[in-house]
Design an enzyme around this catalytic site. Structure first.
Site, mmCIF file in Angstrom:
data_model
loop_
_atom_site.group_PDB
_atom_site.id
_atom_site.type_symbol
_atom_site.label_atom_id
_atom_site.label_comp_id
_atom_site.label_asym_id
_atom_site.label_seq_id
_atom_site.Cartn_x
_atom_site.Cartn_y
_atom_site.Cartn_z
ATOM 1 N N LEU A 1 -26.434 31.538 11.320
ATOM 2 C CA LEU A 1 -24.793 31.247 12.104
ATOM 3 C C LEU A 1 -24.387 31.757 10.243
ATOM 4 O O LEU A 1 -23.445 30.884 9.770
ATOM 5 C CB LEU A 1 -25.040 29.676 12.436
ATOM 6 C CG LEU A 1 -23.268 29.513 12.435
ATOM 7 C CD1 LEU A 1 -23.315 29.939 13.844
ATOM 8 C CD2 LEU A 1 -23.459 27.846 12.580
ATOM 9 N N GLY A 2 -24.516 33.095 10.288
ATOM 10 C CA GLY A 2 -23.903 33.196 8.862
ATOM 11 C C GLY A 2 -22.588 34.086 9.396
ATOM 12 O O GLY A 2 -22.074 33.663 10.835
ATOM 13 N N ARG A 3 -21.784 34.963 8.252
ATOM 14 C CA ARG A 3 -20.693 36.080 9.013
ATOM 15 C C ARG A 3 -20.960 36.299 9.811
ATOM 16 O O ARG A 3 -19.751 36.161 10.997
ATOM 17 C CB ARG A 3 -20.396 36.638 7.745
ATOM 18 C CG ARG A 3 -20.782 37.054 6.841
ATOM 19 C CD ARG A 3 -21.670 37.990 5.666
ATOM 20 N NE ARG A 3 -21.863 38.412 5.265
ATOM 21 C CZ ARG A 3 -22.860 38.786 4.343
ATOM 22 N NH1 ARG A 3 -22.284 38.343 3.578
ATOM 23 N NH2 ARG A 3 -23.995 39.010 4.943
ATOM 24 N N ILE A 4 -21.560 36.819 10.316
ATOM 25 C CA ILE A 4 -21.735 38.071 11.791
ATOM 26 C C ILE A 4 -21.850 35.843 13.613
ATOM 27 O O ILE A 4 -21.287 36.432 14.225
ATOM 28 C CB ILE A 4 -22.707 39.425 12.254
ATOM 29 C CG1 ILE A 4 -22.293 39.317 11.271
ATOM 30 C CG2 ILE A 4 -22.560 38.515 13.637
ATOM 31 C CD1 ILE A 4 -23.590 41.374 11.339
ATOM 32 N N ARG B 1 -31.678 27.958 7.726
ATOM 33 C CA ARG B 1 -32.578 26.527 6.835
ATOM 34 C C ARG B 1 -31.737 25.492 7.225
ATOM 35 O O ARG B 1 -32.010 24.691 6.221
ATOM 36 C CB ARG B 1 -32.339 27.539 5.920
ATOM 37 C CG ARG B 1 -33.997 28.531 6.307
ATOM 38 C CD ARG B 1 -33.826 29.414 5.423
ATOM 39 N NE ARG B 1 -33.363 30.723 5.504
ATOM 40 C CZ ARG B 1 -33.358 31.427 3.645
ATOM 41 N NH1 ARG B 1 -34.235 31.513 2.888
ATOM 42 N NH2 ARG B 1 -32.041 31.727 3.958
ATOM 43 N N GLY C 1 -29.991 41.284 15.506
ATOM 44 C CA GLY C 1 -30.318 40.478 14.450
ATOM 45 C C GLY C 1 -31.404 41.872 13.765
ATOM 46 O O GLY C 1 -29.964 42.832 13.546
ATOM 47 N N ARG C 2 -32.335 41.588 14.106
ATOM 48 C CA ARG C 2 -33.404 42.892 13.585
ATOM 49 C C ARG C 2 -34.310 42.400 14.464
ATOM 50 O O ARG C 2 -34.711 41.204 14.553
ATOM 51 C CB ARG C 2 -33.718 42.341 11.957
ATOM 52 C CG ARG C 2 -33.055 43.155 10.614
ATOM 53 C CD ARG C 2 -33.418 44.850 11.074
ATOM 54 N NE ARG C 2 -32.315 45.275 9.513
ATOM 55 C CZ ARG C 2 -31.382 45.444 9.320
ATOM 56 N NH1 ARG C 2 -30.658 45.317 11.596
ATOM 57 N NH2 ARG C 2 -30.568 46.665 9.067
ATOM 58 N N ASP D 1 -30.888 44.673 21.522
ATOM 59 C CA ASP D 1 -30.070 45.157 20.413
ATOM 60 C C ASP D 1 -31.033 46.687 19.703
ATOM 61 O O ASP D 1 -30.073 47.671 18.814
ATOM 62 C CB ASP D 1 -28.831 45.605 19.854
ATOM 63 C CG ASP D 1 -27.673 46.410 19.447
ATOM 64 O OD1 ASP D 1 -27.579 47.816 20.109
ATOM 65 O OD2 ASP D 1 -27.299 46.206 18.334
ATOM 66 N N GLU E 1 -37.783 51.129 16.033
ATOM 67 C CA GLU E 1 -37.140 51.697 16.376
ATOM 68 C C GLU E 1 -37.013 53.166 15.992
ATOM 69 O O GLU E 1 -37.182 53.361 14.396
ATOM 70 C CB GLU E 1 -35.125 51.117 15.070
ATOM 71 C CG GLU E 1 -35.428 50.110 16.448
ATOM 72 C CD GLU E 1 -33.740 49.010 15.759
ATOM 73 O OE1 GLU E 1 -33.332 50.403 15.253
ATOM 74 O OE2 GLU E 1 -33.676 48.443 15.929
ATOM 75 N N HIS F 1 -29.406 50.520 19.489
ATOM 76 C CA HIS F 1 -28.628 49.738 18.156
ATOM 77 C C HIS F 1 -27.494 50.055 17.799
ATOM 78 O O HIS F 1 -27.182 51.095 17.086
ATOM 79 C CB HIS F 1 -29.724 49.807 16.708
ATOM 80 C CG HIS F 1 -30.059 48.953 15.689
ATOM 81 N ND1 HIS F 1 -30.685 49.062 14.249
ATOM 82 C CD2 HIS F 1 -28.255 49.019 15.068
ATOM 83 C CE1 HIS F 1 -30.153 48.313 14.034
ATOM 84 N NE2 HIS F 1 -28.847 47.953 14.462
HETATM 85 O O1 A2R Z 1 -30.841 30.184 6.952
HETATM 86 P P1 A2R Z 1 -29.007 29.949 5.749
HETATM 87 O O2 A2R Z 1 -28.904 28.640 5.988
HETATM 88 O O3 A2R Z 1 -29.975 30.960 4.440
HETATM 89 O O4 A2R Z 1 -28.911 30.874 7.172
HETATM 90 C C1 A2R Z 1 -28.446 32.018 7.046
HETATM 91 C C2 A2R Z 1 -29.755 32.620 8.531
HETATM 92 N N1 A2R Z 1 -30.876 32.795 8.035
HETATM 93 C C3 A2R Z 1 -32.111 31.817 8.331
HETATM 94 N N2 A2R Z 1 -31.804 30.666 8.962
HETATM 95 C C4 A2R Z 1 -33.683 30.300 9.433
HETATM 96 N N3 A2R Z 1 -34.202 30.415 8.858
HETATM 97 C C5 A2R Z 1 -34.371 31.692 8.217
HETATM 98 N N4 A2R Z 1 -35.627 32.234 7.337
HETATM 99 C C6 A2R Z 1 -33.251 32.723 7.792
HETATM 100 N N5 A2R Z 1 -32.536 33.424 6.926
HETATM 101 C C7 A2R Z 1 -31.394 33.500 7.102
HETATM 102 O O5 A2R Z 1 -29.531 33.766 8.982
HETATM 103 C C8 A2R Z 1 -27.395 32.427 8.158
HETATM 104 O O6 A2R Z 1 -26.853 31.675 8.427
HETATM 105 C C9 A2R Z 1 -27.547 33.925 8.793
HETATM 106 C C10 A2R Z 1 -27.759 35.293 8.159
HETATM 107 O O7 A2R Z 1 -26.298 35.184 7.543
HETATM 108 P P2 A2R Z 1 -25.541 36.513 6.648
HETATM 109 O O8 A2R Z 1 -26.573 36.778 5.398
HETATM 110 O O9 A2R Z 1 -24.285 36.100 6.976
HETATM 111 O O10 A2R Z 1 -25.916 37.683 7.849
HETATM 112 P P3 A2R Z 1 -24.927 38.335 8.477
HETATM 113 O O11 A2R Z 1 -23.993 39.134 7.847
HETATM 114 O O12 A2R Z 1 -24.200 37.123 10.053
HETATM 115 O O13 A2R Z 1 -26.256 39.204 9.398
HETATM 116 C C11 A2R Z 1 -27.225 38.633 10.093
HETATM 117 C C12 A2R Z 1 -27.652 40.388 10.469
HETATM 118 C C13 A2R Z 1 -28.253 41.282 9.455
HETATM 119 O O14 A2R Z 1 -28.648 40.270 7.614
HETATM 120 C C14 A2R Z 1 -28.936 42.547 9.764
HETATM 121 O O15 A2R Z 1 -29.681 42.684 9.479
HETATM 122 C C15 A2R Z 1 -27.895 41.768 11.004
HETATM 123 O O16 A2R Z 1 -27.765 40.617 11.519
HETATM 124 O O17 A2R Z 1 -27.170 42.986 11.331
#
Ligand code: A2R
Length: 319
Positions: free
Chosen positions: A151-154, A174, A230-231, A255, A260, A278
């Protein structure tokens, strides 16, 4: 070093990026998805790289004067950030500018998976409508509980777009967000147990690798719908195919894939899976905006030693 800085550019990078870079820098093209092939003279003069996908130590180690790796895309798991950090090289990515497009596409993929709109269109185009009515879609979005893994930016943009559909929304990350009222689950398994629709939008990291596994699909259940934007590395693809084949879950919309552009034959054969190459961010306006960020990071770096969007692994002064 005199003259314009030389920038290594993957040959398949968007033309919009190349056109803009060419006005400021010398360009050295490199073949993407191939072992590095570059003259020692070019290797010595390259100070920046505009790339996407994999950019590992095999490149970083042979570019002695590299200062910045500007990655096209928000997910930079293909870049060896540890190797870059050891050399003091800055890595940048392209966050934010693709949030809306990816979130819009995710809703499109979810609806297409549930309503089987691809099958309905094939039905019409094949002339079947002249003979009988199109079969009913077995699933509905109505009344569902949608879990966001990430639940990050996207992810947050996806959640906002889900609200008007009157579904319940829950999430697992997390750390709990204090700015949303959605139900939080401290583990992915607990989230999958509580929902019937799961959207994966976490980054590709060692922690998320194959984290969406057989146990998660089993918890999601036979009415379950899985959406992956995501990935691909976050999903155990063999377990997913088995879950779709055996009815452990009902359907999936994907997607992104583990390897890939190779998509397993078993997955291709399934009619309860919607498969996209993708393309969640793949519109001209959004890809150009991502491209502009790639270029602007490099321009700023060579103008004043700052960047717009450094990744956390390689902190750098921000514009
Ligand atoms: O875990 P948190 O509180 O840092 O939340 C991040 C979550 N996240 C995880 N959740 C559970 N277990 C994990 N091991 C874990 N690692 C990260 O994913 C946060 O809610 C989200 C990532 O958000 P952003 O960093 O804002 O990335 P955005 O821009 O939403 O893009 C997500 C992914 C990219 O990395 C590309 O792989 C794809 O979407 O385009």
């Amino acid at each position: 070093m005199t003259g314009k800085p030389a920038i290594l550019v993957y040959d398949t990078l968007l033309a919009h990026i190349v056109r803009r870079l060419e006005t400021h820098f010398d360009i050295v093209f490199a073949k993407r998805n191939a072992p590095p092939a570059i003259s020692p003279e070019d290797a010595a003069r390259i100070r920046g790289a505009a790339i996407y996908g994999r950019f590992g130590a095999e490149w970083i180690d042979i570019l002695p004067n590299l200062e910045i790796i500007s990655h096209f895309g928000v997910g930079y798991d293909g870049v060896d950030c540890a190797a870059a950090a050891r050399r003091g090289i800055v890595v940048t990515n392209t966050p934010e500018v693709l949030n809306d497009e990816v979130a819009d596409s995710t809703l499109g993929l979810l609806l297409s998976t549930i309503h089987r709109s691809f099958a309905a269109e094939n039905w019409l185009r094949s002339g079947n409508w002249l003979k009988s009515a199109c079969p009913l879609a077995p699933l509905s979005l109505k009344g569902r509980t949608v879990g966001l893994y990430g639940l990050g930016r996207i992810g947050l943009e996806i959640a906002h777009r889900l609200e008007p559909f009157k579904v319940k929304i829950a999430y697992h990350t997390r750390s709990v967000r204090d700015d949303v009222g959605y139900d939080y689950y401290p583990s992915l398994l607990e989230l999958a147990t509580a929902v019937d629709t799961l959207i994966c939008i976490v980054p590709g990291t060692a922690d998320t690798h194959k984290s969406v596994n057989a146990a998660v699909f089993s918890a999601l259940g036979s009415n379950g719908v899985f959406i992956s934007v995501g990935r691909g590395s976050s999903v155990d693809e063999d377990a997913l195919v088995t879950a779709l084949e055996t009815g452990t879950i009902a359907a999936a919309g994907l997607d992104v894939f583990y390897d890939e552009p190779n998509v397993p034959e078993r997955l291709m054969a399934l009619d309860n899976a919607v498969l996209w190459p993708h393309v969640a961010s793949a519109t001209v306006p959004t890809r150009n905006a991502m491209g502009d960020l790639v270029v602007d990071n490099i321009i700023h770096w060579f103008a004043d030693g700052k960047v717009l969007t450094p990744v956390p692994e390689t902190p750098a002064p921000k514009v």
